[in-house]
Write a protein that holds these residues in place. Structure first.
Motif, PDB file in Angstrom:
ATOM      1  N   THR A   7       0.806  -1.217   0.000  1.00  0.00           N
ATOM      2  CA  THR A   7       0.000   0.000   0.000  1.00  0.00           C
ATOM      3  C   THR A   7       0.843   1.273   0.000  1.00  0.00           C
ATOM      4  O   THR A   7       0.291   2.375  -0.060  1.00  0.00           O
ATOM      5  N   ALA A   8       2.188   1.129   0.064  1.00  0.00           N
ATOM      6  CA  ALA A   8       3.015   2.329   0.229  1.00  0.00           C
ATOM      7  C   ALA A   8       4.397   2.181  -0.401  1.00  0.00           C
ATOM      8  O   ALA A   8       4.879   1.070  -0.614  1.00  0.00           O
ATOM      9  N   VAL A  93      -6.803   7.109  -8.096  1.00  0.00           N
ATOM     10  CA  VAL A  93      -5.860   7.059  -6.986  1.00  0.00           C
ATOM     11  C   VAL A  93      -6.225   8.122  -5.958  1.00  0.00           C
ATOM     12  O   VAL A  93      -6.784   9.162  -6.288  1.00  0.00           O
ATOM     13  N   ASP A  94      -5.910   7.842  -4.728  1.00  0.00           N
ATOM     14  CA  ASP A  94      -6.072   8.785  -3.630  1.00  0.00           C
ATOM     15  C   ASP A  94      -4.885   8.538  -2.712  1.00  0.00           C
ATOM     16  O   ASP A  94      -4.930   7.685  -1.825  1.00  0.00           O
ATOM     17  N   ASP A 118      -3.621   0.626  -3.831  1.00  0.00           N
ATOM     18  CA  ASP A 118      -4.525  -0.516  -3.668  1.00  0.00           C
ATOM     19  C   ASP A 118      -3.749  -1.792  -3.987  1.00  0.00           C
ATOM     20  O   ASP A 118      -3.318  -1.986  -5.127  1.00  0.00           O
ATOM     21  N   PRO A 119      -3.554  -2.679  -3.008  1.00  0.00           N
ATOM     22  CA  PRO A 119      -2.764  -3.887  -3.253  1.00  0.00           C
ATOM     23  C   PRO A 119      -3.415  -4.854  -4.235  1.00  0.00           C
ATOM     24  O   PRO A 119      -2.738  -5.722  -4.783  1.00  0.00           O
ATOM     25  N   ASP A 120      -4.726  -4.696  -4.476  1.00  0.00           N
ATOM     26  CA  ASP A 120      -5.448  -5.608  -5.371  1.00  0.00           C
ATOM     27  C   ASP A 120      -5.655  -5.035  -6.775  1.00  0.00           C
ATOM     28  O   ASP A 120      -6.301  -5.659  -7.600  1.00  0.00           O
ATOM     29  N   LEU A 123      -2.954  -1.949 -11.900  1.00  0.00           N
ATOM     30  CA  LEU A 123      -2.457  -0.657 -12.375  1.00  0.00           C
ATOM     31  C   LEU A 123      -1.786   0.119 -11.244  1.00  0.00           C
ATOM     32  O   LEU A 123      -0.727   0.719 -11.435  1.00  0.00           O
ATOM     33  N   GLN A 124      -2.398   0.088 -10.061  1.00  0.00           N
ATOM     34  CA  GLN A 124      -1.801   0.805  -8.929  1.00  0.00           C
ATOM     35  C   GLN A 124      -0.508   0.135  -8.469  1.00  0.00           C
ATOM     36  O   GLN A 124       0.430   0.812  -8.048  1.00  0.00           O
ATOM     37  N   GLN A 125      -0.437  -1.169  -8.554  1.00  0.00           N
ATOM     38  CA  GLN A 125       0.802  -1.845  -8.168  1.00  0.00           C
ATOM     39  C   GLN A 125       1.919  -1.559  -9.178  1.00  0.00           C
ATOM     40  O   GLN A 125       3.080  -1.409  -8.802  1.00  0.00           O
ATOM     41  N   ARG A 126       1.556  -1.432 -10.452  1.00  0.00           N
ATOM     42  CA  ARG A 126       2.539  -1.036 -11.457  1.00  0.00           C
ATOM     43  C   ARG A 126       3.010   0.402 -11.173  1.00  0.00           C
ATOM     44  O   ARG A 126       4.194   0.704 -11.236  1.00  0.00           O
ATOM     45  N   ALA A 127       2.055   1.275 -10.837  1.00  0.00           N
ATOM     46  CA  ALA A 127       2.397   2.658 -10.487  1.00  0.00           C
ATOM     47  C   ALA A 127       3.302   2.687  -9.255  1.00  0.00           C
ATOM     48  O   ALA A 127       4.284   3.440  -9.215  1.00  0.00           O
TER      49      ALA A 127
END
Length: 150
Positions: A7-8, A93-94, A118-120, A123-127
């Motif tokens: 998450t971070a 994203v937030d 978001d761990p799930d 796209l966010q994990q790639r970011a």
């Protein structure tokens, strides 16, 4: 950067300049534009502003960040909310970006916490992966270079 918290992004860097000088680089719009992104930042809790960067289609990032100053303690901490102004579907994203400054010898240990991934969400994990690398290989060295020139 450690990869155990999905998450971070958390990292730190020693900067060979005192906290007052680092704080100046973190909070002056014309300086922020030189090491991070241009925008109309003001050091006022609740101030909303826009920053522009290069879009990253692989992560759904539009290139425009809507930001808001959440909290600060002069020369010690600055917390900012980041949202994508026009995200691709599924790439909302937030995030919270928090800079914490600690005096260390004649310089400053600058801690960065980039939270809210978001761990799930692939796209966010790639970011998270790209941004984690970008913070340590491009952004923080750019801040050090700016401080050296000031």
């Amino acid at each position: 950067m450690t990869d155990d918290d999905l998450t971070a992004v958390r990292t730190d860097q020693f900067l060979s300049h005192p906290p007052a000088k680092v704080w100046h680089a973190l909070t002056e719009p014309e300086l922020i534009a030189q090491w991070l992104m241009p925008g109309d930042f003001r050091l006022v809790v609740g101030h909303r502003y826009t920053m522009r960067a290069v879009p990253i289609p692989a992560t759904g990032f539009s290139g425009t960040v809507q930001a808001e100053v959440l909290a600060f303690e002069p020369e010690k901490m600055l917390s900012i909310r980041w949202q994508d102004a026009d995200p691709a579907p599924g790439a909302d994203v937030d995030w919270t970006i928090t800079w914490t400054l600690h005096p260390e010898g004649t310089g400053t240990r600058l801690f960065l916490a980039h939270e809210g991934f978001d761990p799930d969400n692939p796209l966010q994990q790639r970011a998270r992966s790209l941004m984690g690398g970008g913070w340590t290989s491009r952004v923080l060295p750019g801040l050090q270079d700016l401080l050296d020139r000031m």
